[in-house]
Design a protein around this motif. Structure first.
Motif, PDB file in Angstrom:
ATOM      1  N   GLY A 169      -5.929   1.282  -7.835  1.00 12.31           N
ATOM      2  CA  GLY A 169      -5.129   1.015  -6.643  1.00 12.31           C
ATOM      3  C   GLY A 169      -5.103  -0.468  -6.318  1.00 12.31           C
ATOM      4  N   LEU A 194       0.831  -1.217   0.000  1.00  9.50           N
ATOM      5  CA  LEU A 194       0.000   0.000   0.000  1.00  9.50           C
ATOM      6  C   LEU A 194       0.859   1.258   0.000  1.00  9.50           C
ATOM      7  CD1 LEU A 194      -2.919  -0.282   2.584  1.00  9.50           C
ATOM      8  CD2 LEU A 194      -3.100   0.402   0.211  1.00  9.50           C
ATOM      9  N   ARG A 232      -3.529   5.278  -2.927  1.00 14.65           N
ATOM     10  CA  ARG A 232      -3.417   4.704  -1.580  1.00 14.65           C
ATOM     11  C   ARG A 232      -4.572   5.172  -0.693  1.00 14.65           C
ATOM     12  NH1 ARG A 232       1.620   6.585   1.835  1.00 14.65           N
ATOM     13  NH2 ARG A 232       2.551   6.364  -0.212  1.00 14.65           N
ATOM     14  N   LEU A 242      -1.852  -2.899  -6.625  1.00 12.65           N
ATOM     15  CA  LEU A 242      -1.418  -3.615  -5.423  1.00 12.65           C
ATOM     16  C   LEU A 242      -1.281  -5.111  -5.727  1.00 12.65           C
ATOM     17  CD1 LEU A 242      -0.839  -3.086  -2.426  1.00 12.65           C
ATOM     18  CD2 LEU A 242      -3.247  -3.473  -1.959  1.00 12.65           C
ATOM     19  N   ASP A 252       0.008   8.512  -3.692  1.00 13.45           N
ATOM     20  CA  ASP A 252      -0.815   9.003  -2.576  1.00 13.45           C
ATOM     21  C   ASP A 252      -2.317   8.942  -2.838  1.00 13.45           C
ATOM     22  OD1 ASP A 252      -0.653  10.974  -4.458  1.00 13.45           O
ATOM     23  OD2 ASP A 252       0.229  12.488  -3.170  1.00 13.45           O
ATOM     24  N   LEU A 286       2.052   2.558  -3.269  1.00 14.88           N
ATOM     25  CA  LEU A 286       1.094   3.153  -4.226  1.00 14.88           C
ATOM     26  C   LEU A 286       1.219   4.672  -4.189  1.00 14.88           C
ATOM     27  CD1 LEU A 286      -2.235   1.193  -3.551  1.00 14.88           C
ATOM     28  CD2 LEU A 286      -0.667   0.881  -5.450  1.00 14.88           C
TER      29      LEU A 286
END
Lengths: 202, 169
Positions: free
Chosen positions: B148, B106, B114, B152, B111, B109
């Motif tokens: 995201g 996380l 995330r 991930l 900002d 990632l």
């Protein structure tokens, strides 16, 4: 459909939001492609892990720290305190002394009495500082003394500085004496200490 | 008292975003200081927790963007509250390791992605609430969350493959 296209559609596929037109193509690809199938498995595992992410306990004194900070004065003084990490009672005389050290010799070097307008600005700046800091932590008297000494130096009346300092000390002593009598009367429940103090003073 | 009621929620958001206990504490203090200074600008059309989260989000993102050079990928292991199911220590350890790995992912990632994933998948906010917190259209919010999650998963898959390769070598 190629891997890139299928992988980009995975979030909608997992959320069952994928349009019917793409669904069959994605399912067929996933059956044949081990890489995309692994990605789907990891994606699902991640969702599960994020959903069960453990909550952590804040430090026990966090509330107290916040309350303490919100009780402090906002604005310039708070900013100085935050960045210099010094409490107001230390900052105020430090800033004043720094100003005197920096500006005093500069004026003396000029070998002239500051012009009327410069004088006016200095007075105004001091008056502003006094208003800004004066009430904080009972430093008003110190600020006023600093200002008076500063002006005496500028006016080339250095001999009066000693007198000004004596005045300040006297005022401070008087203040402490009155505080002592008050505390003695109030704190001990006995007037004897205060009476002794008054007798001693007289 | 507002601080007592919401400190845990704000602290957890900051900890999830930065992965650092000290930074989370500092940011939580900043959030409440900001809140304290801007109560007169409270938007009454917004639910208070949503507004609070938007203040927290703005501060976290601002701080992150101003300190990008700092490494955020190492996380502090903070004692978690006990899980409701009482599994054995081995299962507990395995789960906490998995959480640590995903937390590290996380933190890699960007900002925006995330924050969107944290708000949706960890904090459990609805898409509408996240749109209000992020001041972004619903479509953008959904797209950030999906991107995201996908990034991930790709990151962890690559990490797993690299680990397997390292193991076989």
């Amino acid at each position: 459909m190629n891997c890139k296209q299928v992988q980009d559609l995975l979030p909608e596929f997992v959320d069952r939001q994928l349009k019917q037109t793409f669904l069959a193509g994605v399912e067929t690809h996933l059956k044949a492609c081990s890489e995309c199938e692994t990605l789907l498995t990891i994606y699902r595992q991640n969702m599960q892990l994020l959903g069960s992410f453990p909550e952590v306990e804040p430090p026990p004194d966090l509330v107290e720290k916040i309350v303490r900070r919100t009780a402090k004065p906002a604005g310039f003084l708070a900013l100085m305190e935050r960045y210099l990490r010094l409490p107001a009672p230390v900052l105020l005389p430090a800033v004043s002394a720094l100003l005197i050290l920096l500006l005093g010799p500069a004026f003396l070097q000029m070998n002239t009495v500051p012009s009327r307008s410069a004088n006016k600005y200095i007075h105004r700046a001091w008056s502003y500082s006094t208003r800004l800091y004066g009430k904080a932590e009972g430093m008003g008297q110190e600020i006023a003394t600093f200002k008076n000494i500063f002006m005496l130096i500028l006016d080339r009346r250095v001999e009066k500085v000693q007198e000004e300092l004596e005045n300040y000390r006297k005022q401070k002593n008087d203040q402490q004496s009155s505080q002592t009598s008050y505390i003695t009367c109030d704190g001990n429940g006995s007037h004897q200490g205060a009476i002794n103090h008054v007798l001693h003073e007289s | 008292m507002l601080i007592k009621k919401y400190q845990r929620r704000v602290y957890n958001l900051c900890y999830q975003f930065f992965g650092r206990a000290g930074r989370a504490e500092e940011m939580t203090q900043e959030v409440f200081m900001r809140l304290y200074g801007s109560l007169n600008r409270y938007n009454f059309e917004m639910e208070f927790p949503t507004w609070l989260m938007s203040v927290a989000r703005n501060l976290c993102i601002d701080f992150y963007r101003h300190h990008k050079k700092e490494k955020f990928v190492d996380i502090d292991v903070v004692a978690a509250l006990p899980a409701p199911n009482g599994d054995g220590p081995a299962a507990e350890y395995e789960r906490s390791e998995a959480h640590r790995t995903i937390h590290e992912g996380l933190l890699r990632l960007s900002d925006d992605l995330r924050m969107a994933v944290i708000l949706r998948d960890i904090q459990g906010y609805s898409y509408d609430e996240i749109a209000a917190v992020l001041s972004a259209p619903l479509g953008t919010v959904k797209s950030r969350i999906n991107r995201g999650r996908l990034e991930l998963a790709r990151m962890l898959m690559a990490q797993r493959e690299a680990g397997e390769l390292g193991g076989t070598a």
